[in-house]
Design a protein around this motif. Structure first.
Motif, PDB file in Angstrom:
ATOM      1  N   ARG A 191      64.694  63.615  23.578  1.00 21.45           N
ATOM      2  CA  ARG A 191      65.118  64.604  22.577  1.00 21.45           C
ATOM      3  C   ARG A 191      66.566  65.044  22.826  1.00 21.45           C
ATOM      4  N   PHE A 195      70.143  64.492  20.334  1.00 22.74           N
ATOM      5  CA  PHE A 195      71.049  65.554  19.892  1.00 22.74           C
ATOM      6  C   PHE A 195      72.437  65.419  20.516  1.00 22.74           C
ATOM      7  N   LEU A 225      65.731  59.526  14.093  1.00 24.08           N
ATOM      8  CA  LEU A 225      66.473  60.519  14.874  1.00 24.08           C
ATOM      9  C   LEU A 225      67.794  59.908  15.348  1.00 24.08           C
ATOM     10  N   LEU A 229      71.008  62.119  13.777  1.00 25.27           N
ATOM     11  CA  LEU A 229      71.604  63.167  14.602  1.00 25.27           C
ATOM     12  C   LEU A 229      72.976  62.798  15.169  1.00 25.27           C
ATOM     13  N   ASP A 282      72.986  67.737   6.878  1.00 26.20           N
ATOM     14  CA  ASP A 282      72.820  66.892   8.071  1.00 26.20           C
ATOM     15  C   ASP A 282      73.000  65.430   7.681  1.00 26.20           C
TER      16      ASP A 282
ATOM     17  N   ILE B 110      67.182  71.536  17.993  1.00 28.71           N
ATOM     18  CA  ILE B 110      66.442  70.806  19.035  1.00 28.71           C
ATOM     19  C   ILE B 110      65.095  71.464  19.360  1.00 28.71           C
ATOM     20  N   GLU B 112      63.265  73.205  17.138  1.00 27.29           N
ATOM     21  CA  GLU B 112      62.531  73.500  15.901  1.00 27.29           C
ATOM     22  C   GLU B 112      61.082  73.051  16.044  1.00 27.29           C
ATOM     23  N   THR B 140      66.639  66.206   8.811  1.00 27.03           N
ATOM     24  CA  THR B 140      66.135  66.627  10.130  1.00 27.03           C
ATOM     25  C   THR B 140      64.798  67.355  10.006  1.00 27.03           C
ATOM     26  N   VAL B 144      62.391  66.246  13.195  1.00 28.24           N
ATOM     27  CA  VAL B 144      62.579  66.976  14.454  1.00 28.24           C
ATOM     28  C   VAL B 144      61.382  67.860  14.836  1.00 28.24           C
ATOM     29  N   HIS B 200      58.183  60.488  18.831  1.00 30.69           N
ATOM     30  CA  HIS B 200      59.484  61.169  18.743  1.00 30.69           C
ATOM     31  C   HIS B 200      59.548  62.094  17.541  1.00 30.69           C
ATOM     32  N   GLY B 201      58.862  61.706  16.481  1.00 32.84           N
ATOM     33  CA  GLY B 201      58.828  62.530  15.275  1.00 32.84           C
ATOM     34  C   GLY B 201      57.658  63.503  15.338  1.00 32.84           C
TER      35      GLY B 201
END
Lengths: 469, 211
Positions: A191, A195, A225, A229, A282, B110, B112, B140, B144, B200-201
């Motif tokens: 994660r 980011f 992701l 990101l 985004d 990050i 959320e 996102t 996320v 990951h999701g």
């Protein structure tokens, strides 16, 4: 990645004696074969779709220049950039230049076979960047410092215990032993990387000329992701991945997941079209596509054009008994199994990968499950023929074949020789009906007995029976 | 010096044994309408969507009208013991939240944990949600948070993917920057072929189906 296909035999021997690998391969094979068959059976149109997909890919290849130009125009119209790379070195240079321009320190990556083909990770790391594979399986083998080789399930050969040890060694946390705990730990570790990333690199399962979109399918969401990101999204894809329209992509998507993992669809299918737009809050600020040729435009002209229909589903390897016995690493380069045994010699040279086409048993299962009906056994036979013509095969084998050909084109001589050999073998095996050791065939008799013939050739027996009637 | 682009297109044409296509040939290719077989489907699209989506560990709750969205989210939050903090897509800006809730319309950060979004369409064929990114639909929000709640109107459900593409083509903005087709929660089978949700999701995707 470095090619080690010359070591196929040696690596196969190790693989066959690796108990962890063997149990992992057994589990994987049973799963993939059963689930693919189940999903195919649920869709009565499956065979029809395969035939249409073959036709579609042939149409695309026949007009590849047009669809590439159309795709490029659509990407540009959406505010993205298309780069063309003749070979691996050029592709690496283009990606490196984009990363350097953005002063990239951390690069996240969705799984992409073409990025392995062009040796991208090594190039980025050599230039001081941290490269993080975000597909869980790829992440695991990156920690293990192994090259990727399975396409569909990159860590299929790793046991839970091995993954526990890898994570404990790299994550600086107490060891986890359950599957959920291991997956959660990877989720947490990655994660922060998503980011922090400056550049996100993904592959492209398809490129759509109609809309200028690149398509990726994943189950994990890591590819999304990765591209959402980071400030910059770079797509690396080979030129044959282009399809004309969204509807055409749909036909191939209906076959892809079913053939690959035996799912009706993967969890995520994402179409990316250009960079962040006005008002968007985004998404990446820049969007680049690197179109890689690396031998494909040449392949288009020869007898291996059909190989360019491949949509990288992995069904051929999931169903291959050789792959199922030795695993992907034995093949020594990016693409394993039947499709790899065709692609590797074509991309890296016949002499770099002699054993790959010869390891095939020609049982034909790969062709029978290929969603775009690539005649893989025929292409492998063709490669063997080319190896023979270029005198790449061992001299003893060539001489033996020349001798056999000399005899085979002279039927009387052939039958005479056959009679002698059959009687000799029958004599050699007369006590037990089988032969334990045989000169020139130790490769066979070292591990098993050769059944001894009865003493009469087939033709003699045939003639005798016909004479009785 | 020939550019890589010209070299590759030239090599492609050489392999095809022809030069560049002329305008008439190009126009013919552009006019091609793909007519692939579409799998037969005779189930009610709403029922099929629900059945397929739930078969891959997604959850669906059906409500009568948009008035009940917030109460439905509150019930979900309570059932999963989540904090009263939520990222809400701009399209749902007008929803009124009870006291104690913290909502925002920014991209998901990050940490959320929960998001509430609309979607563009849904496809009964595979039970999949189609999201079109845009100012009111930050991408996102779809990837996320651990929990993703999606508002879907029954009339948005189409039979097959081709029907969803037809709707996308009709949009004024054309093809969205990101078109996400989501068929349930994130999953992986990378550890010993064991299916594990929430790789990951999102760990959970919950559809609030209106109508």
């Amino acid at each position: 990645m470095e090619i080690r296909s010359r070591e196929f035999k040696q690596r196969s021997v190790f693989a066959i004696h690796d108990a962890n690998l063997q149990s992992a391969l057994d589990r994987a094979r049973d799963g993939f074969i059963g689930t693919r068959a189940a999903r195919a059976a649920e869709l009565p149109e499956f065979e029809q779709l395969r035939e249409e997909a073959k036709g579609l890919k042939n149409h695309i290849l026949e007009h590849l220049d047009h669809y590439l130009e159309k795709y490029e125009a659509a990407v540009t119209a959406a505010g993205g950039h298309v780069h063309w790379a003749r070979d691996a070195a050029e592709a690496r240079r283009i990606v490196l230049e984009i990363c350097k321009r953005h002063d990239a320190k951390t690069v996240t990556k969705g799984k992409s076979m073409i990025s392995e083909e062009i040796g991208l990770n090594e190039a980025l790391i050599a230039n001081g960047m941290e490269v993080v594979e975000t597909d869980l399986g790829e992440y695991i083998i990156q920690l293990a410092e192994e090259p990727p080789s399975h396409i569909i399930a990159p860590a299929v050969h790793k046991t839970k215990k091995q993954i526990t040890e890898l994570f404990a060694a790299h994550h600086d946390r107490p060891p986890k032993t359950s599957v959920p705990d291991l997956v959660n730990e990877a989720r947490e570790m990655l994660r922060g990387k998503f980011f922090a990333a400056d550049v996100g690199i993904t592959g492209g399962n398809f490129l759509i000329a109609e809309t200028g979109s690149s398509v990726i399918v994943t189950n994990e969401g890591n590819g999304d992701l990765t591209q959402t990101l980071a400030r910059v999204h770079i797509v690396t894809s080979s030129i044959e991945k282009v399809v004309p329209t969204l509807d055409d992509a749909t036909l191939l998507l209906r076959l892809l997941a079913r053939s690959a993992t035996g799912q009706e669809t993967e969890t995520y299918t994402t179409f990316s079209t250009g960079p962040r737009r006005e008002g968007d809050i985004d998404g990446p600020e820049e969007y680049h596509v690197v179109l890689v040729d690396n031998g494909r435009s040449k392949m288009l002209g020869g007898r291996f054009r059909e190989m360019l229909r491949c949509i990288r589903c992995g069904a051929c390897m999931n169903h291959c008994p050789v792959y199922g016995s030795v695993g992907g690493h034995a093949y020594g380069w990016v693409y394993p199994g039947p499709m790899g045994s065709v692609l590797t010699p074509l991309i890296k040279g016949l002499d770099n990968s002699y054993d790959l086409p010869n390891a095939c048993t020609l049982n034909g299962r790969c062709a029978s499950v290929c969603p775009v009906k690539i005649p893989l056994p025929d292409l492998l036979r063709e490669l063997r023929h080319m190896q023979h013509q270029r005198e790449l095969s061992p001299p003893t084998q060539r001489h033996a074949l020349a001798l056999w050909r000399f005899a085979a084109t002279r039927p009387k001589l052939y039958h005479f020789g056959e009679r002698i050999a059959t009687r000799a073998l029958a004599l050699a095996g007369r006590t037990k009906g089988r032969i334990r050791r045989m000169p020139f065939a130790a490769g066979w008799t070292d591990t098993r007995d050769l059944p001894a013939p009865t003493g009469k050739t087939f033709i003699d027996q045939w003639k005798a029976r016909r004479g009785q009637k | 010096m020939t550019s890589a682009r010209e070299a590759i297109l030239g090599a492609v044409r050489a392999s095809l044994g022809r030069g560049a296509l002329d305008d008439a040939q190009r126009a013919e290719l552009d006019a091609r309408i793909p007519a692939h077989t579409r799998p037969a489907q005779d189930e009610d699209p709403v029922e099929r969507f629900k059945r397929k989506f739930e078969s891959r560990s997604g959850t669906v709750v059906r409500i009568d009208s948009a008035d009940q969205i917030v109460a439905t989210v509150e019930a979900y939050r309570a059932a999963h013991d989540l904090k009263k903090k939520i990222a809400v897509g701009g399209a749902l800006r007008e929803l009124k939240w009870p006291r104690g809730w913290h909502k925002h319309h920014d991209p998901a950060g990050i940490d959320e944990a929960l998001s509430l979004t609309t979607c563009f369409s849904a496809v009964a064929e595979t039970g999949s949600l189609v999201f079109a990114s845009g100012p009111d639909n930050p991408i996102t929000h779809n990837f996320v948070p651990d929990d993703h709640i999606v508002v879907l109107e029954a009339k948005q459900i189409v039979d097959r993917f081709e029907d969803a593409w037809a709707l996308l083509r009709k949009r004024d903005a054309g093809m969205p920057r990101a078109t996400n087709i989501v068929s349930g929660p994130s999953r992986t089978a990378d550890v010993e072929q064991t299916i594990q949700l929430g790789a990951h999701g999102p760990r959970r995707v919950h559809v609030i189906l209106i109508g």
